[in-house]
Design a protein around this motif. Structure first.
Motif, mmCIF file in Angstrom:
data_model
loop_
_atom_site.group_PDB
_atom_site.id
_atom_site.type_symbol
_atom_site.label_atom_id
_atom_site.label_comp_id
_atom_site.label_asym_id
_atom_site.label_seq_id
_atom_site.Cartn_x
_atom_site.Cartn_y
_atom_site.Cartn_z
ATOM 1 N N ILE A 289 0.845 -1.188 0.000
ATOM 2 C CA ILE A 289 0.000 0.000 0.000
ATOM 3 C C ILE A 289 0.885 1.244 0.000
ATOM 4 N N LEU A 290 0.600 2.150 -0.931
ATOM 5 C CA LEU A 290 1.287 3.438 -0.991
ATOM 6 C C LEU A 290 0.303 4.521 -0.570
ATOM 7 N N ALA A 291 0.570 5.161 0.571
ATOM 8 C CA ALA A 291 -0.301 6.222 1.078
ATOM 9 C C ALA A 291 0.243 7.567 0.622
ATOM 10 N N ILE A 292 -0.468 8.191 -0.306
ATOM 11 C CA ILE A 292 0.001 9.438 -0.897
ATOM 12 C C ILE A 292 -1.145 10.443 -0.902
ATOM 13 N N ASP A 293 -0.822 11.720 -0.762
ATOM 14 C CA ASP A 293 -1.841 12.757 -0.769
ATOM 15 C C ASP A 293 -2.003 13.334 -2.174
ATOM 16 N N ALA A 294 -3.074 14.068 -2.383
ATOM 17 C CA ALA A 294 -3.428 14.563 -3.710
ATOM 18 C C ALA A 294 -2.597 15.755 -4.152
ATOM 19 N N ASP A 295 -1.578 16.112 -3.377
ATOM 20 C CA ASP A 295 -0.669 17.193 -3.771
ATOM 21 C C ASP A 295 0.792 16.750 -3.664
ATOM 22 N N GLU A 296 1.035 15.456 -3.836
ATOM 23 C CA GLU A 296 2.382 14.899 -3.712
ATOM 24 C C GLU A 296 2.760 14.081 -4.947
ATOM 25 N N VAL A 297 3.992 14.252 -5.395
ATOM 26 C CA VAL A 297 4.518 13.508 -6.541
ATOM 27 C C VAL A 297 5.940 13.065 -6.215
ATOM 28 N N PHE A 298 6.252 11.802 -6.445
ATOM 29 C CA PHE A 298 7.608 11.310 -6.240
ATOM 30 C C PHE A 298 8.534 11.828 -7.340
ATOM 31 N N GLU A 299 9.811 12.003 -6.988
ATOM 32 C CA GLU A 299 10.786 12.289 -8.033
ATOM 33 C C GLU A 299 10.866 11.082 -8.963
ATOM 34 N N SER A 300 11.346 11.330 -10.180
ATOM 35 C CA SER A 300 11.272 10.317 -11.229
ATOM 36 C C SER A 300 12.009 9.023 -10.886
ATOM 37 N N ALA A 301 13.026 9.091 -10.045
ATOM 38 C CA ALA A 301 13.804 7.896 -9.700
ATOM 39 C C ALA A 301 12.945 6.817 -9.038
ATOM 40 N N PHE A 302 11.876 7.213 -8.402
ATOM 41 C CA PHE A 302 11.029 6.243 -7.698
ATOM 42 C C PHE A 302 10.442 5.211 -8.643
ATOM 43 N N LYS A 303 10.091 5.631 -9.847
ATOM 44 C CA LYS A 303 9.463 4.714 -10.790
ATOM 45 C C LYS A 303 10.391 3.566 -11.169
ATOM 46 N N GLN A 304 11.681 3.831 -11.173
ATOM 47 C CA GLN A 304 12.644 2.779 -11.510
ATOM 48 C C GLN A 304 12.947 1.865 -10.315
ATOM 49 N N LYS A 305 12.670 2.351 -9.111
ATOM 50 C CA LYS A 305 13.064 1.613 -7.911
ATOM 51 C C LYS A 305 11.912 0.941 -7.176
ATOM 52 N N LYS B 281 16.714 20.694 -7.239
ATOM 53 C CA LYS B 281 17.474 20.165 -8.357
ATOM 54 C C LYS B 281 17.069 18.715 -8.575
ATOM 55 N N GLU B 282 16.483 18.480 -9.739
ATOM 56 C CA GLU B 282 16.042 17.129 -10.073
ATOM 57 C C GLU B 282 17.259 16.247 -10.309
ATOM 58 N N GLU B 283 17.278 15.085 -9.677
ATOM 59 C CA GLU B 283 18.409 14.187 -9.860
ATOM 60 C C GLU B 283 18.233 13.370 -11.140
ATOM 61 N N LEU B 284 19.331 13.175 -11.851
ATOM 62 C CA LEU B 284 19.276 12.390 -13.081
ATOM 63 C C LEU B 284 19.131 10.914 -12.759
ATOM 64 N N THR B 285 18.369 10.200 -13.551
ATOM 65 C CA THR B 285 18.161 8.767 -13.333
ATOM 66 C C THR B 285 18.900 7.963 -14.385
#
Length: 242
Positions: free
Chosen positions: A94-110, A238-242
């Motif tokens: 279960i991922l508990a996330i609010d309607a105004d939160e977005v993970f940085e792009s690295a999360f999708k790979q991990k 600063k967005e981290e490169l993936t």
């Protein structure tokens, strides 16, 4: 009986509680989630705009529970109701996330690596409060949540005891009892846009905080007052490169 922890082929369910999100960040958040979760369960806190209609337009939204009376001033009841609803489906994670939160792009790979293992049962992340836009986050004595970790992702363990503190405000998004399980603290960052709007929007949030918690019972009055600081300390994101 010892819980079974699947080391592979786990499904990920996102849970959200929403209220009047039509003109905020909801579509961005749901579109992002749609890329990497398997399904979503949502509790709508008696919205009066198109929030429910927007949620219904996303294919991975499994259920939307529509409350007829707002529980905004009783947040622990909202969190508990959302937990009850998702548990009906016995999800893997279960991922508990609010309607105004977005993970940085690295999360999708991990994220699949994080949930497809049997060594730990929850994962925490670094939450950054963006301020007055999308380019800077705030950092000072009252705004430093990113210096510690927030548990947002947990394995669902049927039969494991759970509880939420009965607070009207600032309630943990996942059951506190899950903290007793082995976990993993990561450096993966979450962008919180709740304060990224206009000065007037932040002032309205300040008034809501003060109406719910006028004596600072659930939070800190100095922290609430700092929302009105005309010159907060901001740091460039600063967005981290993936």
């Amino acid at each position: 009986m010892r819980p079974v922890r699947k080391p592979a082929n786990n499904q990920l369910t996102a849970i959200l509680q929403v209220r009047n999100e039509e003109n905020r960040y909801l579509q961005e958040v749901l579109s992002d989630l749609n890329e990497y979760v398997d399904d979503m369960v949502i509790v709508d806190d008696a919205s009066t705009d198109r929030t429910v209609e927007i949620c219904q337009s996303y294919s991975k939204v499994k259920e939307i529970v529509q409350l007829t009376e707002s529980h905004f001033n009783r947040e622990w009841e909202l969190r508990t109701r959302l937990w009850h609803e998702v548990c009906k489906y016995e999800p893997d994670w279960i991922l508990a996330i609010d309607a105004d939160e977005v993970f940085e792009s690295a999360f999708k790979q991990k994220v699949r690596t994080l949930i497809n293992q049997d060594q730990f049962d929850w994962v925490s992340f670094r939450m950054y409060d963006f301020w007055g836009g999308r380019t800077h986050y705030r950092e000072d004595q009252y705004w430093n949540l990113h210096n510690r970790n927030t548990m947002m992702l947990t394995r669902y363990l049927p039969g494991f005891p759970y509880y939420f503190l009965q607070q009207d405000h600032h309630v943990h998004r996942l059951p506190l009892s899950y903290n007793a399980l082995p976990g993993c603290a990561t450096d993966i960052r979450v962008k919180h846009f709740g304060w990224a709007g206009t000065e007037e929007e932040r002032f309205q949030k300040y008034k809501r905080y003060m109406s719910v918690d006028p004596e600072g019972k659930w939070g800190n009055l100095e922290h609430y007052q700092s929302i009105l600081d005309p010159n907060p300390n901001l740091i460039e994101w600063k967005e981290e490169l993936t």
